[in-house]
Design a protein around this motif. Structure first.
Motif, PDB file in Angstrom:
ATOM      1  N   GLY A  76       0.791  -1.216   0.000  1.00 22.48           N
ATOM      2  CA  GLY A  76       0.000   0.000   0.000  1.00 22.48           C
ATOM      3  C   GLY A  76       0.821   1.262   0.000  1.00 22.48           C
ATOM      4  O   GLY A  76       0.278   2.355   0.052  1.00 22.48           O
ATOM      5  N   THR A  77       2.151   1.140  -0.060  1.00 25.94           N
ATOM      6  CA  THR A  77       3.034   2.299  -0.049  1.00 25.94           C
ATOM      7  C   THR A  77       3.863   2.324  -1.326  1.00 25.94           C
ATOM      8  O   THR A  77       4.380   1.295  -1.751  1.00 25.94           O
ATOM      9  N   ALA A  78       3.994   3.510  -1.928  1.00 25.05           N
ATOM     10  CA  ALA A  78       4.758   3.653  -3.165  1.00 25.05           C
ATOM     11  C   ALA A  78       5.664   4.871  -3.083  1.00 25.05           C
ATOM     12  O   ALA A  78       5.438   5.770  -2.265  1.00 25.05           O
ATOM     13  N   SER A  79       6.662   4.899  -3.950  1.00 25.40           N
ATOM     14  CA  SER A  79       7.558   6.050  -4.115  1.00 25.40           C
ATOM     15  C   SER A  79       7.654   6.367  -5.599  1.00 25.40           C
ATOM     16  O   SER A  79       7.508   5.486  -6.442  1.00 25.40           O
ATOM     17  N   ILE A  80       7.949   7.640  -5.900  1.00 21.45           N
ATOM     18  CA  ILE A  80       8.035   8.120  -7.280  1.00 21.45           C
ATOM     19  C   ILE A  80       9.318   8.931  -7.428  1.00 21.45           C
ATOM     20  O   ILE A  80       9.693   9.678  -6.534  1.00 21.45           O
ATOM     21  N   GLY A  81       9.953   8.821  -8.583  1.00 27.26           N
ATOM     22  CA  GLY A  81      11.095   9.660  -8.923  1.00 27.26           C
ATOM     23  C   GLY A  81      10.908  10.201 -10.331  1.00 27.26           C
ATOM     24  O   GLY A  81      10.355   9.518 -11.189  1.00 27.26           O
ATOM     25  N   ILE A  82      11.350  11.430 -10.574  1.00 28.36           N
ATOM     26  CA  ILE A  82      11.192  12.058 -11.896  1.00 28.36           C
ATOM     27  C   ILE A  82      12.496  12.712 -12.307  1.00 28.36           C
ATOM     28  O   ILE A  82      13.143  13.386 -11.506  1.00 28.36           O
ATOM     29  N   THR A  83      12.869  12.533 -13.570  1.00 28.13           N
ATOM     30  CA  THR A  83      14.027  13.198 -14.169  1.00 28.13           C
ATOM     31  C   THR A  83      13.575  13.816 -15.488  1.00 28.13           C
ATOM     32  O   THR A  83      13.004  13.122 -16.328  1.00 28.13           O
ATOM     33  N   LEU A  84      13.809  15.109 -15.653  1.00 25.49           N
ATOM     34  CA  LEU A  84      13.423  15.793 -16.889  1.00 25.49           C
ATOM     35  C   LEU A  84      14.636  16.367 -17.605  1.00 25.49           C
ATOM     36  O   LEU A  84      15.594  16.815 -16.969  1.00 25.49           O
ATOM     37  N   SER A  85      14.566  16.383 -18.926  1.00 19.85           N
ATOM     38  CA  SER A  85      15.579  17.029 -19.744  1.00 19.85           C
ATOM     39  C   SER A  85      15.643  18.511 -19.373  1.00 19.85           C
ATOM     40  O   SER A  85      14.602  19.133 -19.122  1.00 19.85           O
ATOM     41  N   PRO A  86      16.835  19.101 -19.352  1.00 24.40           N
ATOM     42  CA  PRO A  86      16.922  20.534 -19.031  1.00 24.40           C
ATOM     43  C   PRO A  86      16.142  21.408 -20.023  1.00 24.40           C
ATOM     44  O   PRO A  86      15.674  22.479 -19.662  1.00 24.40           O
ATOM     45  N   LYS A  87      15.957  20.928 -21.246  1.00 23.74           N
ATOM     46  CA  LYS A  87      15.185  21.680 -22.242  1.00 23.74           C
ATOM     47  C   LYS A  87      13.705  21.755 -21.877  1.00 23.74           C
ATOM     48  O   LYS A  87      12.986  22.598 -22.389  1.00 23.74           O
ATOM     49  N   GLU A  88      13.255  20.846 -21.019  1.00 27.18           N
ATOM     50  CA  GLU A  88      11.831  20.739 -20.717  1.00 27.18           C
ATOM     51  C   GLU A  88      11.472  21.097 -19.277  1.00 27.18           C
ATOM     52  O   GLU A  88      10.341  20.933 -18.855  1.00 27.18           O
TER      53      GLU A  88
END
Length: 185
Positions: free
Chosen positions: A92-104
């Motif tokens: 019932g527990t989750a984690s999220i990670g995000i990586t974006l291009s510097p252009k975006e």
């Protein structure tokens, strides 16, 4: 376990594919992009191998980070990637990670991705809690989670080794019942 695809207004979150290699390498080889991440810059071959290991992964295996591509709908171009992990001790527990291009960056894409994933986790997967752990000087990520409605739960002193020194981490979380009150969707 299942194959994951999430659509938002401007984006598609889907499995990575080898045709993403050029765009993936562009931002994953940038030291400024990875400085707040749990990985180092990658060369082209490391990026290719990483995509190969992730492209057929299914969502939902406990304690396994699965990396997904973030694709802009208007041109089907990869602009970043995100990861989701379900905890092993409590599905019932989750984690999220995000990586974006510097252009975006600074175009609202990270928030759109986070909201799309939260909707998927809370509304479709019946996750009870999402936890985000950030390095203390990652100000843009801290602003992001606060703008969505995460609560700060604590600080972990000298818990991450970054750029040859120990630094503190912050933990934020959101419960499903808190998500329901926010009415993001």
């Amino acid at each position: 376990m299942e194959r994951l695809e999430i659509h938002t207004k401007r984006l598609r979150i889907r499995n990575l594919k080898l045709s993403d290699l050029k765009d993936f390498h562009f931002y994953r080889s940038n030291p400024e992009v990875v400085k707040f991440q749990g990985f180092d810059v990658k060369n082209l071959e490391e990026c290719r191998e990483f995509i190969r290991t992730q492209m057929h992964q299914l969502f939902g295996k406990p304690m396994e980070w699965v990396q997904y591509g973030i694709e802009k709908l208007e041109n089907n171009k990869l602009i970043g990637d995100c990861a989701i992990k379900i905890s092993s001790n409590d599905e019932g527990t989750a984690s999220i990670g995000i990586t974006l291009s510097p252009k975006e960056q600074n175009k609202g894409y990270a928030k759109e991705v986070m909201l799309g994933i939260l909707h998927f986790l809370f509304e479709q997967q019946n996750v009870h809690r999402v936890v985000e752990t950030l390095i203390t000087n990652n100000i843009s990520s801290e602003k992001l989670v606060l703008s969505i409605g995460f609560r700060k739960e604590g600080i972990f002193l000298e818990s991450s080794f970054v750029e040859d020194k120990w630094i503190d981490s912050l933990q934020y979380a959101m419960l499903k019942k808190e998500w329901k009150k926010l009415k993001h969707y």
